[in-house]
Write a protein that holds these residues in place. Sequence first.
Motif, mmCIF file in Angstrom:
data_model
loop_
_atom_site.group_PDB
_atom_site.id
_atom_site.type_symbol
_atom_site.label_atom_id
_atom_site.label_comp_id
_atom_site.label_asym_id
_atom_site.label_seq_id
_atom_site.Cartn_x
_atom_site.Cartn_y
_atom_site.Cartn_z
ATOM 1 N N GLN A 83 38.424 -140.337 -74.119
ATOM 2 C CA GLN A 83 39.133 -139.474 -73.164
ATOM 3 C C GLN A 83 40.545 -139.154 -73.665
ATOM 4 O O GLN A 83 41.238 -140.007 -74.223
ATOM 5 N N ASP A 110 40.764 -130.178 -69.585
ATOM 6 C CA ASP A 110 40.421 -129.350 -70.741
ATOM 7 C C ASP A 110 41.493 -128.288 -70.954
ATOM 8 O O ASP A 110 41.981 -127.681 -69.994
ATOM 9 N N GLY A 111 41.853 -128.084 -72.222
ATOM 10 C CA GLY A 111 42.837 -127.056 -72.532
ATOM 11 C C GLY A 111 44.269 -127.545 -72.560
ATOM 12 O O GLY A 111 45.179 -126.773 -72.875
#
Length: 328
Positions: A83, A110-111
Amino acid sequence: MHAWLCENPVGVDALTWKEIPTPQPGPGQVLVEIKAASLNFPDLLIVQNKYQIKPPLPFVPGSEYAGVIQAVGEGVEGLKVGQNIACLSGTGGFGTHTLAPAALCMPLPDGFNHVDAAAFIMIYATSWHALIDRAQLKAGETVLVLGAAGGVGTSAIQIAKAAGAKVIAAASTDEKCALCKSIGADETINYTAHALPNDFREAVKQATGGKGPDVIYDPVGGDFAEPAFRAIGWRGRYLVVGFASGPIPSLPLNLALLKGASIVGVFWGDFARREPKANAQMMQQLAQWYGQGKVKPVIDRALPMAQLKEAYALMGSRSVKGKLVMTN
């Protein structure tokens, strides 16, 4: 693993890059492979033995970092191997790996890239806690940000604009003022062109049409504090964020009386410790704002971890705009 070790806190020059055993996480800890770590003002103070927190020797400096979890200790829930996280734990960031308290890890959506994440928690949490929580900033109010081109300053501009405020950014060069404008400041004051105390005070009053700012965000202290406070508006809130210039100022308390103004202390670290639920909600909101493009760290440059001492020298030169980040 390798890390920059502080074995004698007499300054940056005493830091040494050493190979040390890679630790295994204990209860409540995770092992993080560090991808990026940012340089903050406390990272300079702590290796000079001038910070309020004095870790046992030897220690690895680097208060804020982002990376990938490699192992999880007993009792850790909600985090897993592989993670991406960011963490502000006070030490441990300037190396290839570190043990991080699981409770302080911020899972990255995400991102959310590692360089931005490593430069995110300290500055945005400080500015949100200052402006939204402590100052109760309202849309339409005016905020004066001192030291506006630095890490906390740039975050304060973005958060104040997202809250619907007008922002006056004060910085030391035309180049820094241009940066502040590019990230949302409505007006700028180059304070090297406005001599302290009276010229600077007059520039602030002029930028606010004589009314004075509703909120002053001050991470600088020193000689700027009193002239800025003398320019504050009625019912203004003066946020004591830090003392990057060095000296801790003494403000004449009659000024607070005459302006009906408040001097408001901002200590995000203790807020996070004392009010963890409110802090977690704040961090969740900030992560959403990042995803929506409302806030994004200003990165002056990213340097290899091996160039940490060069990064410290850059920070000391006061030429940095936004944040410096070290990468592995």
